[in-house]
Design an enzyme around this catalytic site. Sequence first.
Site, PDB file in Angstrom:
ATOM      1  N   THR B 156       0.886  -4.133  -5.860  1.00  0.00           N
ATOM      2  CA  THR B 156       1.229  -2.899  -5.676  1.00  0.00           C
ATOM      3  C   THR B 156       2.560  -2.521  -5.780  1.00  0.00           C
ATOM      4  O   THR B 156       2.790  -2.881  -6.910  1.00  0.00           O
ATOM      5  CB  THR B 156       0.577  -2.262  -4.442  1.00  0.00           C
ATOM      6  OG1 THR B 156       0.953  -2.740  -3.461  1.00  0.00           O
ATOM      7  CG2 THR B 156      -1.047  -2.264  -4.625  1.00  0.00           C
ATOM      8  N   LYS B 182      -0.738 -10.555  -1.763  1.00  0.00           N
ATOM      9  CA  LYS B 182       0.031  -9.601  -2.211  1.00  0.00           C
ATOM     10  C   LYS B 182       0.086  -8.814  -0.841  1.00  0.00           C
ATOM     11  O   LYS B 182      -0.486  -9.063   0.132  1.00  0.00           O
ATOM     12  CB  LYS B 182      -0.769  -8.695  -3.287  1.00  0.00           C
ATOM     13  CG  LYS B 182      -1.971  -7.803  -2.491  1.00  0.00           C
ATOM     14  CD  LYS B 182      -1.844  -6.457  -1.816  1.00  0.00           C
ATOM     15  CE  LYS B 182      -0.811  -5.776  -2.461  1.00  0.00           C
ATOM     16  NZ  LYS B 182      -0.445  -4.577  -1.671  1.00  0.00           N
ATOM     17  N   THR B 193      -1.636  -3.968   4.898  1.00  0.00           N
ATOM     18  CA  THR B 193      -1.919  -3.991   3.406  1.00  0.00           C
ATOM     19  C   THR B 193      -1.666  -5.343   2.657  1.00  0.00           C
ATOM     20  O   THR B 193      -0.355  -5.305   2.095  1.00  0.00           O
ATOM     21  CB  THR B 193      -1.288  -3.127   2.605  1.00  0.00           C
ATOM     22  OG1 THR B 193      -1.642  -1.708   3.281  1.00  0.00           O
ATOM     23  CG2 THR B 193      -1.774  -2.921   1.283  1.00  0.00           C
ATOM     24  N   GLU B 279       9.009  -4.068   1.527  1.00  0.00           N
ATOM     25  CA  GLU B 279       9.245  -2.851   0.528  1.00  0.00           C
ATOM     26  C   GLU B 279      11.097  -2.791   0.914  1.00  0.00           C
ATOM     27  O   GLU B 279      11.185  -2.510   2.201  1.00  0.00           O
ATOM     28  CB  GLU B 279       8.665  -1.488   1.006  1.00  0.00           C
ATOM     29  CG  GLU B 279       7.148  -1.787   0.390  1.00  0.00           C
ATOM     30  CD  GLU B 279       6.436  -0.579   0.688  1.00  0.00           C
ATOM     31  OE1 GLU B 279       5.393  -0.404  -0.023  1.00  0.00           O
ATOM     32  OE2 GLU B 279       6.514   0.121   1.577  1.00  0.00           O
ATOM     33  N   ASN B 401       8.945   4.822   0.023  1.00  0.00           N
ATOM     34  CA  ASN B 401       7.909   5.500   0.791  1.00  0.00           C
ATOM     35  C   ASN B 401       8.205   6.916   0.821  1.00  0.00           C
ATOM     36  O   ASN B 401       7.072   7.689   1.246  1.00  0.00           O
ATOM     37  CB  ASN B 401       7.564   4.767   2.198  1.00  0.00           C
ATOM     38  CG  ASN B 401       7.201   3.383   2.003  1.00  0.00           C
ATOM     39  OD1 ASN B 401       6.120   3.289   1.534  1.00  0.00           O
ATOM     40  ND2 ASN B 401       8.128   2.596   2.284  1.00  0.00           N
ATOM     41  N   THR B 406       4.120   9.853  -5.830  1.00  0.00           N
ATOM     42  CA  THR B 406       4.651  10.428  -7.197  1.00  0.00           C
ATOM     43  C   THR B 406       5.404   9.508  -8.144  1.00  0.00           C
ATOM     44  O   THR B 406       5.627   8.564  -7.870  1.00  0.00           O
ATOM     45  CB  THR B 406       5.690  11.565  -6.683  1.00  0.00           C
ATOM     46  OG1 THR B 406       6.542  11.098  -5.805  1.00  0.00           O
ATOM     47  CG2 THR B 406       4.814  12.929  -6.088  1.00  0.00           C
TER      48      THR B 406
END
Lengths: 406, 406
Positions: B156, B182, B193, B279, B401, B406
């Site tokens: 992702t 992942k 996740t 991230e 984040n 969007t």
Amino acid sequence: MIQLSEDQIVKVTGDVSSPKGFQAKGVHCGLRYSKKDLGVIISETPAASAAVYTQSHFQAAPIKVTQDSLKHGSALKAVIVNSAIANACTGEQGLKDAYTMRESLASQLGIEPELVAVSSTGVIGEHLDMEKIQAGIELLKQTPAGSGDFEEAILTTDTVIKQTCYELAIGGKTVTIGGAAKGSGMIHPNMATMLGFVTTDAAIEEKALQKALREITDVSFNQITVDGETSTNDMVLVMANGCAENECLSEDHPEWPVFKKALLLTCEDLAKEIARDGEGATKLIEAQVQGAKNNLDANVIAKKIVGSSLVKTAVYGTDANWGRIIGAIGHSAAQVTAEEVEVYLGGQCLFKHNEPQPFSESLAKEYLEGDEITIVIKMDEGDGNGRAWGCDLTYDYIKINASYRT
Amino acid sequence: MIQLSEDQIVKVTGDVSSPKGFQAKGVHCGLRYSKKDLGVIISETPAASAAVYTQSHFQAAPIKVTQDSLKHGSALKAVIVNSAIANACTGEQGLKDAYTMRESLASQLGIEPELVAVSSTGVIGEHLDMEKIQAGIELLKQTPAGSGDFEEAILTTDTVIKQTCYELAIGGKTVTIGGAAKGSGMIHPNMATMLGFVTTDAAIEEKALQKALREITDVSFNQITVDGETSTNDMVLVMANGCAENECLSEDHPEWPVFKKALLLTCEDLAKEIARDGEGATKLIEAQVQGAKNNLDANVIAKKIVGSSLVKTAVYGTDANWGRIIGAIGHSAAQVTAEEVEVYLGGQCLFKHNEPQPFSESLAKEYLEGDEITIVIKMDEGDGNGRAWGCDLTYDYIKINASYRT
């Protein structure tokens, strides 16, 4: 002063020096570059006092000294506070310095050292410059009272001072409660880097005051989070000097619940101000949880929501990403039945029956553009209600903390 | 293939399709704009399988379907995985869709549906476009094997694919273990996740495999954190198809510890790769704790350190602010005696005897400029050792984040 009826609690303009018999001062002694960095609250009579402290394994030296003072009778006449240097992780010398702070103020005021509490906030692991502290204590003597100066002197990365004040009537006498606090980063459970000082002119039994403070801390200061951190120096101190001349409050007193409510409002105001002023924050986030198994579960869930980095960044980005809220609720230790959870934001239901609900994205975005965001969770596990407060996570949090020491 | 002696475990270039009898594929079915988004691992024989799942109260539909498959005998021949849409919080329809994914792949392979596991990752609360999924499953049939395609299809917000491979000898037979994973955001305890897929051609008793996976997950995948979040979809799946023709491994087998060690190395590699690719991350942070009361305490402390927003931002800012590390240790639930804690960074001791130690700031800064940072904590509570992995907290975490959808 307003005429108050029984059970009436009124928020008034005021601060820690509003209750009768208290004064507060602040000076610049040189620990910080130019801002005030040393403050004191003084009560004209010994005040019944109660405190709660950080749960950190590395309690700072001033915490130990305050604990020592409160061991000798739970009465205080003064508290001295410095910012810039936390005097934590400073070994024997640090402890000696904290005792010296206590001695110096006590000797200036002509009182026993055990009537003085000590509190510090700032960088960990650096020693206090005791010459500056001593000179500052001298300077405090000549400085006129000014609670704004005190409120400034206790700040570190805070951007605003935090104060609140309430009035209520106890047995026909007007009682005032005032509060000041600091806290911005390292804010999470068990007091985090935050200091809270509450003064009241009410006459209160020490034991009842300590018990009430502990209960109230759990649903106010312990329900805020900025970044999940707990500091070495956190403390909330309440001083009650009895100058309002009310009949002494105790748990059996018919008006005890009213006083407790006012003390709760005072602590809640300060706690919310700390969350709102979280490092880099642009918004206050409140989570309200209804219908959890019990209040504890409700508080756990509420705190998970406001503590979630992903909820916090989504709120910063005005993104009604309810999946982040579900994510946060999902990994709480509380009892949760997925099918019974409902998520509301700005009056709109976003999630129900374990499925997303249709909602207006534009209305949600508009709501998220405000500076106070309330997330409401309804459950069907029991009668438990709870609330928690936090703030959004922004670029500025990183900026402030990537080089805190430089 | 290398000649391996007993007890020897060798890291080799390889992936989930390296163990004999496995192939992996990935295609673009249109859930994502252009990147691959649907993948499959297929074993030519039924593989003894074990899985661990998210602890979230909101387990996603695919988790439920995989649990159902493993209820029917713990053997699998395939797992199908999509990215982009998590199929979590999608109610009855979501569950139906996950079952349809299982049915479709099973029917294409001509096997029982219970031999297929299902896994999804992506946005919560959106329904899968089943036409695209169905077309994708058709497309997979015609697509040649390619484990790189599989590894891409499960990502992702990840910036890199994650793979590892080990070889070892069991009773003279070479056994291979391959892994893919992942995970980037929403990474914390209890699987977060993240998806992990491990294949091996070893013959293993199911029960021993499940027990080993649970133990190993606790010290690998459950010891990483990016942001303290847990997702609805996390899963680690191990498939052991026996194609290496070794004598079946069980807990009594003399070479079981060697296999377990190799499985641990595989999971640890994948876990570290996830932390490194957190991230917005620029650095992998490893915390090593020695001398805690027990291994559990050591792991708790290690995870507190790598999970601290203030440690993470300080590392990002190459600031050797050991006070942040002390802060994190301080509010862990583990047994900690402040005076016995020592903090090391890049070989230098920063903190000891509850006091800061003199150290070279420039050497510390130089060390922090690297992309793998190890923080070592020595204690004197017992024999407990533990490790945990995380990453620094940067502006890009916020950027990613603040507007994930969007």
